[in-house]
Write an enzyme that holds these catalytic residues in place. Structure first.
Site, short mmCIF file in Angstrom:
data_model
loop_
_atom_site.label_atom_id
_atom_site.label_comp_id
_atom_site.label_asym_id
_atom_site.label_seq_id
_atom_site.Cartn_x
_atom_site.Cartn_y
_atom_site.Cartn_z
N ARG A 220 -40.24 25.42 -81.71
CA ARG A 220 -40.38 24.71 -80.44
C ARG A 220 -40.20 25.73 -79.31
O ARG A 220 -39.69 26.83 -79.51
CB ARG A 220 -39.32 23.62 -80.33
N HIS A 221 -40.61 25.35 -78.12
CA HIS A 221 -40.35 26.15 -76.93
C HIS A 221 -38.84 26.31 -76.74
O HIS A 221 -38.04 25.58 -77.33
CB HIS A 221 -40.94 25.41 -75.72
N ASN A 227 -34.96 19.10 -71.32
CA ASN A 227 -34.14 18.98 -72.54
C ASN A 227 -32.68 18.72 -72.15
O ASN A 227 -32.00 17.91 -72.79
CB ASN A 227 -34.19 20.26 -73.38
N ARG A 267 -43.73 25.10 -70.75
CA ARG A 267 -42.58 25.53 -71.55
C ARG A 267 -42.97 26.33 -72.78
O ARG A 267 -42.20 27.19 -73.22
CB ARG A 267 -41.72 24.31 -71.93
N GLU A 287 -47.41 18.13 -76.38
CA GLU A 287 -46.49 17.17 -76.99
C GLU A 287 -47.07 15.75 -76.98
O GLU A 287 -47.98 15.43 -76.18
CB GLU A 287 -45.15 17.22 -76.24
N HIS A 353 -44.08 21.76 -79.85
CA HIS A 353 -43.10 20.75 -79.43
C HIS A 353 -42.56 19.99 -80.64
O HIS A 353 -43.13 20.07 -81.73
CB HIS A 353 -43.79 19.76 -78.48
O1 F6P Z 1 -37.37 15.50 -76.17
C1 F6P Z 1 -38.33 16.48 -76.38
C2 F6P Z 1 -39.60 15.89 -76.95
O2 F6P Z 1 -40.46 16.95 -77.25
C3 F6P Z 1 -40.31 14.85 -76.06
O3 F6P Z 1 -41.14 15.39 -75.07
C4 F6P Z 1 -41.02 13.98 -77.06
O4 F6P Z 1 -41.40 12.73 -76.54
C5 F6P Z 1 -39.98 13.90 -78.14
O5 F6P Z 1 -39.32 15.16 -78.17
C6 F6P Z 1 -40.51 13.59 -79.52
O6 F6P Z 1 -39.44 13.27 -80.38
P1 F6P Z 1 -39.15 11.74 -80.76
O7 F6P Z 1 -40.46 11.23 -81.29
O8 F6P Z 1 -38.09 11.83 -81.82
O9 F6P Z 1 -38.72 11.00 -79.55
#
Ligand code: F6P
Length: 399
Positions: A220-221, A227, A267, A287, A353
């Site tokens: 990941r970044h 975050n 990012r 993402e 991501h």
């Molecule tokens: O929180 C970081 C992230 O990359 C968000 O931008 C994305 O919506 C999420 O993680 C994805 O993870 P999850 O599906 O578990 O919410």
């Protein structure tokens, strides 16, 4: 299913040691990952099961031996009849893995597909590059059940005789709707008519696969301001800590023959900033689109949109954010980058991501769909994916 809901039979063709089983396995993974019910029907496996070790010797493939020729036809037909039963029932896409080097065999398979109403296409692997052929032969002699217990030199000599038998009767595919994969993606011939986007995708994928023992790394970044606030989506820059990770990451890979793929988000591009190798921005690695929830924190979603939370916890893989995407949708987007990764001959580092990397990992390591959204994917970690089983290239391991 975006292949028009048809039942599709993909029929391999080509001389031995042209990589048919290798491509079949890779294609099977690619299709199953997308949610198709796909299955390989391997005539060699049927032969071994039905006739045992004597059928592995080259004599069995001698076209001048009518008893053996009849046996081979019988087994090929039995295998196809199992395929037809499965594809006519629960299956979406069947891959028939056999040499099918004669026009008469192909005519039979065409007729059968017509009878059952299956869409079909032949995929011929053509290979005249001695280095590639030698590599496949080495893999085959080392790993194929046909040569278990053979001394290496005896195995090689026997395989050469088998190949000779096939070369004697080989009629290149030109008689049926087909694609030809030439020298593992050097070029791809598409001869199946226009307006077949699903076959185009299959041809793109098969034309990308190669025999390089490359490694694929995913990360990941680095940490972002979003975050820190537990916010999703957005296009936040890296924090100081995130930039520190970017520096350490580039130092870790220094000197390696590598290409870096990032998403189009700030990012990931910032995380790749210190690499001096080729860097490629692939927007399909962006993402998961969280639609109306973009920019919100998980706490804000829980409070303001409890229905999103509930629906996500009921079925996170299929849940589509209002105005956004689901994990299932994401796989359909990310698959373009899988073709890019397969086509690469250098090692690959993907900087993307959390949700995207989960989808990518589940391509390399078969994972039930409902588990994909829960694959652990912390910040500041590198996932290394490598071929455990170089000969068929479909067992990958993450460390
Ligand atoms: O929180 C970081 C992230 O990359 C968000 O931008 C994305 O919506 C999420 O993680 C994805 O993870 P999850 O599906 O578990 O919410």
């Amino acid at each position: 299913m975006d292949n028009g809901k048809a039942k599709l039979a993909i029929i391999m063709a080509g001389l031995p040691a042209r990589g048919k089983s290798y491509l079949s396995l890779r294609l099977h993974r690619y299709l199953e990952w997308q949610g198709y019910r796909a299955r390989i029907f391997n005539v060699g496996a049927y032969r071994r099961e039905s006739l045992g070790p004597p059928s592995s010797k080259s004599d069995f493939f001698d076209p001048k031996e009518p008893v053996f020729a009849r046996e081979r036809e019988r087994i090929a037909k039995r295998c196809f009849s199992d395929l037809a039963e499965w594809l006519g029932g629960a299956g979406d896409i069947a891959i028939y893995d056999a040499t099918n080097v004669t026009a008469s065999r192909r005519a039979y398979l065409e007729k059968e597909c017509g009878k059952h109403g299956f869409e079909h296409v032949f995929v011929e692997n053509v290979c005249d590059d001695p280095e590639i052929i030698e590599k496949i032969i080495r893999i085959k002699l080392e790993h194929s059940a046909d040569y278990a217990g053979f001394a290496p030199e005896a195995a090689r000599a026997d395989f050469a005789r088998r190949l000779g038998h096939y070369e004697g009767v080989y009629e290149p595919v030109s008689d049926v709707a087909h694609m030809k994969i030439i020298n593992f993606g050097l070029s791809v011939v598409r001869a199946y008519g226009d307006e077949r986007p699903f076959l185009d995708e299959i041809a793109d994928f098969l034309g990308a696969v190669n025999l390089m023992d490359k490694e694929v790394f995913l990360t990941r970044h680095g940490e972002t301001y979003f975050n820190c606030e537990d916010r999703i989506g957005g296009d936040s820059p890296l924090t100081k800590r995130g930039a520190g990770y970017a520096g350490r990451l580039a130092a870790h890979f220094k000197g390696r023959d590598l290409v870096v793929f990032t998403s189009a988000k700030r990012r990931t591009i910032e995380t790749a900033a210190f690499f001096d190798c080729e860097r490629v921005v692939l927007p399909e690695l962006n993402e998961i689109n969280s639609g109306l929830c973009d920019g919100l924190s998980y706490a804000e979603i829980a409070e303001g949109r409890p229905e999103v939370n509930e629906a996500r916890s009921n079925d996170k893989f299929n849940f589509r954010y209002p105005g956004g995407e689901s994990y299932r949708d994401l796989i359909q987007r990310v698959k373009k980058s899988v073709i890019r990764i397969e086509a690469e001959k250098r090692d690959v580092l993907v900087i993307a991501h959390r949700a995207v990397n989960r989808c990518l990992v589940s391509y390399f390591i078969p994972t039930p769909p409902e588990e994909v959204p829960y694959i652990e994917m912390p910040l500041d970690r590198i996932i290394r994916v490598y071929r455990l089983n170089a000969h068929y290239g479909c067992d990958w391991k993450v460390i």
